[in-house]
Design a protein around this motif. Structure first.
Motif, PDB file in Angstrom:
ATOM      1  N   ASP A   1       0.809  -1.326   0.144  1.00 50.31           N
ATOM      2  CA  ASP A   1       0.002  -0.001  -0.161  1.00 50.31           C
ATOM      3  C   ASP A   1       1.061   1.230   0.230  1.00 50.31           C
ATOM      4  N   TYR A   2       1.819   1.324   0.816  1.00 51.19           N
ATOM      5  CA  TYR A   2       2.745   2.250   0.839  1.00 51.19           C
ATOM      6  C   TYR A   2       3.472   2.400  -0.588  1.00 51.19           C
ATOM      7  N   MET A   3       3.762   1.579  -1.172  1.00 44.39           N
ATOM      8  CA  MET A   3       4.426   1.652  -2.618  1.00 44.39           C
ATOM      9  C   MET A   3       3.408   2.253  -3.614  1.00 44.39           C
ATOM     10  N   TYR A   4       2.114   1.801  -3.189  1.00 42.09           N
ATOM     11  CA  TYR A   4       1.083   2.345  -4.409  1.00 42.09           C
ATOM     12  C   TYR A   4       0.785   3.683  -4.170  1.00 42.09           C
ATOM     13  N   GLU A   5       0.856   4.234  -2.924  1.00 44.11           N
ATOM     14  CA  GLU A   5       0.829   5.656  -2.672  1.00 44.11           C
ATOM     15  C   GLU A   5       1.861   6.456  -3.042  1.00 44.11           C
ATOM     16  N   ASN A   6       3.049   5.739  -3.190  1.00 43.37           N
ATOM     17  CA  ASN A   6       4.514   6.846  -3.478  1.00 43.37           C
ATOM     18  C   ASN A   6       4.593   6.163  -4.910  1.00 43.37           C
ATOM     19  N   ASN A   7       3.863   5.735  -5.630  1.00 44.72           N
ATOM     20  CA  ASN A   7       4.343   5.314  -6.897  1.00 44.72           C
ATOM     21  C   ASN A   7       5.626   4.504  -7.335  1.00 44.72           C
ATOM     22  N   ILE A   8       5.812   3.635  -6.277  1.00 48.39           N
ATOM     23  CA  ILE A   8       6.970   2.720  -6.620  1.00 48.39           C
ATOM     24  C   ILE A   8       6.610   1.385  -7.086  1.00 48.39           C
ATOM     25  N   PRO A   9       6.821   1.117  -8.356  1.00 48.94           N
ATOM     26  CA  PRO A   9       6.260  -0.296  -8.834  1.00 48.94           C
ATOM     27  C   PRO A   9       7.376  -1.484  -8.446  1.00 48.94           C
ATOM     28  N   TYR A  10       8.375  -1.374  -8.077  1.00 47.56           N
ATOM     29  CA  TYR A  10       9.246  -2.655  -7.894  1.00 47.56           C
ATOM     30  C   TYR A  10       9.554  -2.747  -6.551  1.00 47.56           C
ATOM     31  N   PHE A  11       9.497  -4.277  -6.032  1.00 47.18           N
ATOM     32  CA  PHE A  11      10.010  -5.023  -4.990  1.00 47.18           C
ATOM     33  C   PHE A  11      11.670  -5.260  -5.517  1.00 47.18           C
ATOM     34  N   ILE A  12      12.745  -5.040  -4.742  1.00 50.64           N
ATOM     35  CA  ILE A  12      13.860  -6.139  -4.775  1.00 50.64           C
ATOM     36  C   ILE A  12      13.956  -6.762  -3.653  1.00 50.64           C
ATOM     37  N   LYS A  13      14.210  -7.985  -3.907  1.00 50.40           N
ATOM     38  CA  LYS A  13      14.568  -8.972  -2.817  1.00 50.40           C
ATOM     39  C   LYS A  13      15.874  -9.853  -2.881  1.00 50.40           C
ATOM     40  N   GLY A  14      16.580  -9.950  -2.025  1.00 47.16           N
ATOM     41  CA  GLY A  14      17.825 -10.829  -2.022  1.00 47.16           C
ATOM     42  C   GLY A  14      17.506 -12.279  -1.919  1.00 47.16           C
ATOM     43  N   ILE A  15      17.798 -13.180  -2.713  1.00 48.55           N
ATOM     44  CA  ILE A  15      17.850 -14.685  -2.521  1.00 48.55           C
ATOM     45  C   ILE A  15      19.175 -15.427  -2.204  1.00 48.55           C
ATOM     46  N   ARG A  16      19.491 -16.274  -1.304  1.00 48.04           N
ATOM     47  CA  ARG A  16      20.745 -16.857  -1.284  1.00 48.04           C
ATOM     48  C   ARG A  16      20.557 -18.480  -1.435  1.00 48.04           C
ATOM     49  N   ASP A  17      19.494 -19.019  -1.639  1.00 48.20           N
ATOM     50  CA  ASP A  17      19.387 -20.276  -1.828  1.00 48.20           C
ATOM     51  C   ASP A  17      17.924 -20.818  -2.519  1.00 48.20           C
ATOM     52  N   GLU A  18      17.812 -22.024  -2.682  1.00 48.25           N
ATOM     53  CA  GLU A  18      16.350 -22.609  -3.001  1.00 48.25           C
ATOM     54  C   GLU A  18      15.172 -22.239  -2.120  1.00 48.25           C
ATOM     55  N   ALA A  19      15.448 -22.525  -0.792  1.00 47.89           N
ATOM     56  CA  ALA A  19      14.602 -22.168   0.162  1.00 47.89           C
ATOM     57  C   ALA A  19      14.018 -20.489   0.042  1.00 47.89           C
ATOM     58  N   ASP A  20      15.239 -19.661  -0.018  1.00 48.91           N
ATOM     59  CA  ASP A  20      14.905 -18.086  -0.283  1.00 48.91           C
ATOM     60  C   ASP A  20      14.026 -18.036  -1.342  1.00 48.91           C
ATOM     61  N   TYR A  21      14.406 -18.689  -2.617  1.00 47.54           N
ATOM     62  CA  TYR A  21      13.646 -18.509  -3.946  1.00 47.54           C
ATOM     63  C   TYR A  21      12.340 -18.979  -3.887  1.00 47.54           C
ATOM     64  N   ARG A  22      11.978 -20.007  -3.169  1.00 46.34           N
ATOM     65  CA  ARG A  22      10.788 -20.733  -2.975  1.00 46.34           C
ATOM     66  C   ARG A  22       9.758 -19.617  -2.367  1.00 46.34           C
ATOM     67  N   TYR A  23      10.433 -18.945  -1.111  1.00 46.12           N
ATOM     68  CA  TYR A  23       9.538 -18.346  -0.249  1.00 46.12           C
ATOM     69  C   TYR A  23       9.236 -16.940  -0.714  1.00 46.12           C
ATOM     70  N   GLU A  24      10.438 -16.276  -1.603  1.00 44.07           N
ATOM     71  CA  GLU A  24      10.120 -14.992  -2.096  1.00 44.07           C
ATOM     72  C   GLU A  24       9.312 -15.079  -3.345  1.00 44.07           C
ATOM     73  N   SER A  25       9.278 -16.226  -4.260  1.00 46.21           N
ATOM     74  CA  SER A  25       8.567 -16.216  -5.380  1.00 46.21           C
ATOM     75  C   SER A  25       6.861 -16.244  -4.840  1.00 46.21           C
ATOM     76  N   ASN A  26       6.885 -17.171  -3.688  1.00 46.82           N
ATOM     77  CA  ASN A  26       5.486 -17.282  -3.370  1.00 46.82           C
ATOM     78  C   ASN A  26       4.908 -15.877  -2.814  1.00 46.82           C
ATOM     79  N   LEU A  27       5.640 -14.890  -2.119  1.00 45.03           N
ATOM     80  CA  LEU A  27       5.551 -13.559  -1.613  1.00 45.03           C
ATOM     81  C   LEU A  27       5.378 -12.726  -2.694  1.00 45.03           C
ATOM     82  N   ALA A  28       6.004 -12.713  -3.690  1.00 46.88           N
ATOM     83  CA  ALA A  28       6.023 -12.002  -5.041  1.00 46.88           C
ATOM     84  C   ALA A  28       4.707 -12.181  -5.533  1.00 46.88           C
ATOM     85  N   SER A  29       4.134 -13.535  -5.751  1.00 47.45           N
ATOM     86  CA  SER A  29       2.859 -13.881  -6.396  1.00 47.45           C
ATOM     87  C   SER A  29       1.580 -13.023  -5.416  1.00 47.45           C
ATOM     88  N   LEU A  30       1.960 -13.073  -4.096  1.00 47.89           N
ATOM     89  CA  LEU A  30       0.844 -12.661  -3.444  1.00 47.89           C
ATOM     90  C   LEU A  30       0.926 -10.939  -3.467  1.00 47.89           C
TER      91      LEU A  30
END
Length: 604
Positions: free
Chosen positions: A87-116
């Motif tokens: 919501d903060y990003m929408y109000e401030n016209n910020i279209p992109y998240f950046i997230k760091g991933i270290r391993d496969e577990a991070d990738y699965r977690y962040e991919s699911n979060l990205a979808s949400l």
């Protein structure tokens, strides 16, 4: 850091708890900024009122701001967000998240979060940034906090500022390296400070790495298998001639070998470093809260200054004194002594190191200390004690801090603005030094205060307006404080009239009035300089004179100054609060007599 960013477009958000900020977080940010030189990033600290971290969101913001490399600071904003980040990003016209991933577990977690996240208004897109540095794969805030007090190297986890504040927060331990050339007085210096700390609230622990060296090489009563292993390695490397009959190491024989050949000295250091660090870690773990002085000659040889979080006291003596001491104490020839000296780092190189550290790391301690001149152990202890107390506070400069629970619209800007005002050229006593002295007392008596936030603000602003010839400084300071606080303070809600009243009280030292509660305590903190040691008293008196030197003659100053000091002397009590009266009343009375004698002699 970008504080005036109203015209800057932030297209990317980097959200996280960052409790605390690590080199893993920084690596993700830097790799992204280097790939896109036009990108600006809003680092978002997610604030959850139901979840308490090691550091407050405001402290985390300050940590991040002080940890961003200078070349990126104009492309970064750090924000604290207490609602849904999307919501903060929408109000401030910020279209992109950046997230760091270290391993496969991070990738699965962040991919699911990205979808949400894509289902929120604005459909923000997530860019996953892989951790490209293999040595940072296990670096996390959780691991940093878990490993902090185990005595191992944490340089790859966080910068020196973060490592230090995590150690202080979790164990109350502040580590300082004490080093210097051979026979420069390092041990004497440490023992004098330790002696000065006896019976004091804040302890000093002395960790002598040379004692560990003796244990490893020369302990005879049932030496550990580890020590026997190291001795065998040394004998294998340098020959059986370095062994005594009992299996211990002949240190003089070994010294003659390694100090004549830099490559051999390097080999010995390689053998000894790991067991020394192991014993160091064990010893540190056994200490309680306080200041740890770690004396070691290999801090620079092995680039180990990160073990003391780049805090250093360097002992030095003139070359003739050093040569004489080595020959007398170590029973070495001039040639052998010179080889010892040549093998160690020079003061010039240490100064260069400090300059590099200061450019890269926030608020590191560096003292040069003469080891061939008398020094006041009590005063040095007081200085270290002051540093230790200040370093309990995360949001700090050399002279100021912000206590937890108080927040301005821009904390860093607040600290910078206050420092700039108190650093004006016409100020000599009503300076940052005076404010710091009061803040140190504030830290000691905070538990006695009814309204600690109001008292803090009164201290910081009580001399904010200062014109030597004016009788309205306190009144003007109170008005300034009211306007500044009303405009810039985010929280907590405070009673501004109480702050104004306490500021104006500080104009009444020469009047025999009765004060109580917080008013009495701030009055006493303001005049506690009268209980200082003689050297600080003389410094204080000269500073006051300098503020008037351009507007009155020395004779006129003497007259007015004596009148002021005599009025204070004639009061029923110098200090109004029981705390200060019990501790400082008698010494202050004696010191007032000393000051009057000094003024008579100095400005006659």
């Amino acid at each position: 850091m970008n504080t005036n960013n109203s015209n800057i477009k932030f297209k990317f958000a980097y959200p996280g708890s960052f409790d605390p900020w690590t080199k893993g977080h920084l690596s993700v940010l830097v790799s992204f900024l280097e790939r896109d030189p036009d990108a600006n990033v809003d680092i978002i600290i997610a604030k959850n009122p139901e979840k308490y971290g090691m550091f407050s969101p405001e402290e985390r913001k300050f940590i991040i701001e002080k940890s961003i490399p200078a070349r990126f600071r104009n492309r970064i904003r750090v924000s604290i967000v207490s609602r849904v980040v999307a919501d903060y990003m929408y109000e401030n016209n910020i279209p992109y998240f950046i997230k760091g991933i270290r391993d496969e577990a991070d990738y699965r977690y962040e991919s699911n979060l990205a979808s949400l996240n894509s289902q929120f208004y604005g459909s923000p897109m997530t860019l996953l940034i892989p951790q490209i540095h293999s040595d940072l794969e296990n670096v996390s805030s959780t691991n940093l906090k878990m490993l902090t007090n185990l005595g191992i190297s944490l340089d790859r986890y966080a910068n020196a500022f973060v490592r230090e504040i995590v150690k202080i927060k979790t164990s109350g331990k502040w580590i300082i390296g004490v080093t210097g050339g051979i026979c420069t007085g390092k041990s004497t210096f440490c023992r004098r400070l330790q002696e000065a700390a006896k019976e004091k609230e804040i302890k000093i622990f002395y960790l002598d790495m040379d004692q560990f060296t003796f244990q490893i090489l020369n302990e005879k009563a049932q030496p550990l298998p580890l020590y026997q292993k190291i001795r065998s390695q040394i004998a294998h490397e340098f020959g059986s001639c370095v062994l005594n009959e009992d299996g211990s190491i002949n240190r003089k024989e070994l010294g003659d070998i390694v100090f004549s050949d830099q490559s051999k000295l390097e080999k010995l250091t390689n053998i000894m470093t790991e067991p020394l660090l192991y014993l160091m870690g064990k010893e540190i773990h056994s200490f309680g809260p306080g200041i740890i002085l770690m004396e070691s000659a290999i801090l620079f040889d092995r680039s180990l200054t990160e073990l003391v979080d780049e805090n250093l006291i360097f002992l030095c003596v003139d070359s003739n004194t050093q040569m004489q001491r080595i020959q007398t104490l170590r029973k070495l020839s001039p040639e052998q002594a010179q080889k010892r000296i040549d093998s160690q780092i020079s003061l010039e190189r240490v100064r260069q190191w400090h300059e590099e550290i200061q450019n890269d790391q926030y608020d590191r301690l560096f003292w040069e200390q003469r080891g061939d001149m008398p020094f006041d152990g009590e005063r040095l202890y007081q200085s270290l004690q002051s540093e230790y107390l200040f370093r309990q506070e995360v949001r700090r400069t050399r002279f100021l801090f912000l206590p937890k629970g108080i927040c301005f619209k821009n904390d860093s800007a607040f600290l910078s603005e206050i420092e700039e005002i108190y650093s004006a050229k016409m100020r000599f006593y009503h300076t940052l030094q005076h404010i710091k002295e009061m803040l140190l007392l504030y830290l000691r008596i905070k538990h006695l205060l009814t309204n600690p936030m109001e008292v803090y603000l009164a201290i910081v602003f009580h001399d904010i307006v200062y014109i030597p010839q004016s009788l309205e400084n306190e009144k003007a300071s109170a008005v300034f404080a009211q306007e500044y606080i009303a405009k810039n303070l985010l929280f907590p809600e405070i009673e501004l009239p109480r702050v104004e009243k306490m500021i104006q009280c500080t104009a009444c030292h020469s009047e025999d009035l009765s004060f109580s509660g917080d008013e009495a305590l701030i009055m006493d903190m303001d005049i506690a300089i009268l209980a200082s040691d003689k050297s600080r008293l003389i410094e204080y008196e000269k500073q006051v004179f300098q503020e008037y030197a351009s507007i009155v003659t020395p004779k006129d100053y003497q007259k007015k100054r004596l009148e002021f000091l005599q009025k204070i002397s004639q009061k029923k009590h110098i200090f109004s609060s029981p705390y200060f009266f019990a501790r400082y009343e008698e010494i202050a009375k004696i010191n007032l007599g000393f000051l009057q004698d000094f003024v008579i002699m100095e400005y006659n």
